[in-house]
Motif scaffolding. Sequence first.
Motif, short mmCIF file in Angstrom:
data_model
loop_
_atom_site.label_atom_id
_atom_site.label_comp_id
_atom_site.label_asym_id
_atom_site.label_seq_id
_atom_site.Cartn_x
_atom_site.Cartn_y
_atom_site.Cartn_z
N ALA A 128 -12.66 4.95 0.87
CA ALA A 128 -13.38 6.23 0.89
C ALA A 128 -13.54 6.74 2.33
O ALA A 128 -13.38 7.94 2.59
CB ALA A 128 -14.74 6.07 0.23
N ARG A 129 -13.86 5.84 3.26
CA ARG A 129 -14.02 6.24 4.67
C ARG A 129 -12.73 6.81 5.23
O ARG A 129 -12.72 7.87 5.88
CB ARG A 129 -14.48 5.03 5.49
N VAL A 130 -11.63 6.10 5.00
CA VAL A 130 -10.33 6.51 5.54
C VAL A 130 -9.89 7.86 4.98
O VAL A 130 -9.50 8.76 5.72
CB VAL A 130 -9.28 5.43 5.23
N LEU A 131 -9.95 8.00 3.67
CA LEU A 131 -9.48 9.24 3.06
C LEU A 131 -10.35 10.43 3.42
O LEU A 131 -9.85 11.54 3.65
CB LEU A 131 -9.36 9.08 1.54
N ASP A 156 -2.52 0.94 4.69
CA ASP A 156 -2.45 0.42 3.33
C ASP A 156 -3.24 1.30 2.37
O ASP A 156 -2.79 1.59 1.26
CB ASP A 156 -2.97 -1.02 3.30
N MET A 157 -4.42 1.76 2.79
CA MET A 157 -5.23 2.63 1.94
C MET A 157 -4.51 3.96 1.70
O MET A 157 -4.52 4.51 0.59
CB MET A 157 -6.60 2.88 2.58
N VAL A 158 -3.87 4.49 2.73
CA VAL A 158 -3.13 5.74 2.60
C VAL A 158 -1.95 5.57 1.65
O VAL A 158 -1.70 6.42 0.78
CB VAL A 158 -2.65 6.21 3.99
N TRP A 159 -1.21 4.48 1.81
CA TRP A 159 -0.06 4.20 0.94
C TRP A 159 -0.50 4.12 -0.53
O TRP A 159 0.15 4.70 -1.42
CB TRP A 159 0.60 2.91 1.39
N ARG A 160 -1.57 3.40 -0.78
CA ARG A 160 -2.06 3.27 -2.16
C ARG A 160 -2.46 4.63 -2.73
O ARG A 160 -2.18 4.95 -3.89
CB ARG A 160 -3.25 2.30 -2.21
N GLU A 161 -3.14 5.43 -1.90
CA GLU A 161 -3.59 6.75 -2.36
C GLU A 161 -2.39 7.65 -2.67
O GLU A 161 -2.36 8.32 -3.71
CB GLU A 161 -4.47 7.40 -1.29
N ALA A 162 -1.41 7.68 -1.78
CA ALA A 162 -0.26 8.57 -1.95
C ALA A 162 0.54 8.22 -3.20
O ALA A 162 1.08 9.11 -3.88
CB ALA A 162 0.63 8.51 -0.71
N LEU A 163 0.65 6.93 -3.50
CA LEU A 163 1.46 6.48 -4.64
C LEU A 163 0.64 6.16 -5.88
O LEU A 163 1.16 5.61 -6.85
CB LEU A 163 2.30 5.26 -4.23
N GLY A 190 -4.15 16.03 -1.46
CA GLY A 190 -3.12 15.16 -2.01
C GLY A 190 -2.09 14.78 -0.96
O GLY A 190 -1.76 15.59 -0.08
N LEU A 191 -1.58 13.56 -1.05
CA LEU A 191 -0.65 13.03 -0.06
C LEU A 191 0.75 12.84 -0.63
O LEU A 191 0.91 12.39 -1.76
CB LEU A 191 -1.15 11.67 0.45
N GLN A 192 1.74 13.16 0.17
CA GLN A 192 3.14 12.92 -0.18
C GLN A 192 3.79 12.16 0.97
O GLN A 192 3.71 12.59 2.13
CB GLN A 192 3.89 14.24 -0.39
N ILE A 193 4.40 11.02 0.68
CA ILE A 193 5.10 10.24 1.70
C ILE A 193 6.51 10.79 1.89
O ILE A 193 7.27 10.90 0.93
CB ILE A 193 5.16 8.75 1.30
N LEU A 194 6.87 11.11 3.13
CA LEU A 194 8.21 11.55 3.47
C LEU A 194 9.07 10.39 3.95
O LEU A 194 10.26 10.31 3.62
CB LEU A 194 8.14 12.64 4.54
N SER A 195 8.50 9.52 4.75
CA SER A 195 9.17 8.30 5.17
C SER A 195 8.11 7.28 5.55
O SER A 195 6.98 7.65 5.91
CB SER A 195 10.12 8.54 6.35
N TRP A 196 8.48 6.00 5.46
CA TRP A 196 7.47 4.94 5.66
C TRP A 196 8.08 3.76 6.44
O TRP A 196 9.22 3.37 6.20
CB TRP A 196 6.96 4.45 4.31
N GLY A 197 7.28 3.22 7.38
CA GLY A 197 7.66 1.99 8.06
C GLY A 197 8.86 2.13 8.97
O GLY A 197 9.60 1.16 9.18
N ASP A 198 9.06 3.31 9.55
CA ASP A 198 10.21 3.55 10.41
C ASP A 198 9.95 2.93 11.79
O ASP A 198 9.10 3.40 12.55
CB ASP A 198 10.41 5.07 10.53
N ASP A 199 10.70 1.88 12.11
CA ASP A 199 10.57 1.24 13.42
C ASP A 199 11.91 1.16 14.15
O ASP A 199 12.15 0.26 14.96
CB ASP A 199 9.92 -0.14 13.30
N ALA A 200 12.79 2.12 13.88
CA ALA A 200 14.12 2.13 14.50
C ALA A 200 14.02 2.16 16.02
O ALA A 200 14.90 1.62 16.72
CB ALA A 200 14.93 3.31 13.99
#
Length: 207
Positions: A128-131, A156-163, A190-200
Amino acid sequence: MTELLLIRHGETDWNRRQTFQGQIDVPLNARGLAQARRLGERLAGEALDLLVSSDLIRARQTAEPLASTQGLAPQLAPALREQAFGILEGLSFDDIRQRHPEEFSLWARHEPDYALPGGAESRRDFHARVLAALRELAAAHRGRRLAVVTHGGVLDMVWREALNKPLHGARECAIPNAGLNRLRMDAQGGLQILSWGDDAHLQGLED
């Protein structure tokens, strides 16, 4: 629509030792500082409207090269700190199993409403705090592009919320140190993930 570029802080020695950091103010190690420099270089050509950072030093140090390349002063956000883990903070997994076996067993069930002793947050309260913090930021800067340097638990909280994933259960997503996570937030939050975990940008970095 607001664009969010969410970034986990660089590596710390406590990350390497698998020690619970929580809200203890742990600085980046040499690798973490190098990751932060790579991050600044990766994003040097991107236009950002605002740079926000957790007020903990590992996030602030990660934000510094990005602030320099972008010419932006980071806005500090205590509400985007890592989850408070109470009595587990500062302890390794081995230490915890020896000193607090019962509490660790309860925590390891990943129940959303369980809060460890010593001032910890439950996962539900943390979520709740994060969102709330992210939605407040997005509402104040609608239609702009924001970079936010924060923590693994926050992401992690954002990922769970978005999905639309449950708060119960262990983490399922990869959240690399100094990795990039691109999302959009609509006017309703509402959240939409465009890309995740990009560490190139970290490839080839020496350990």
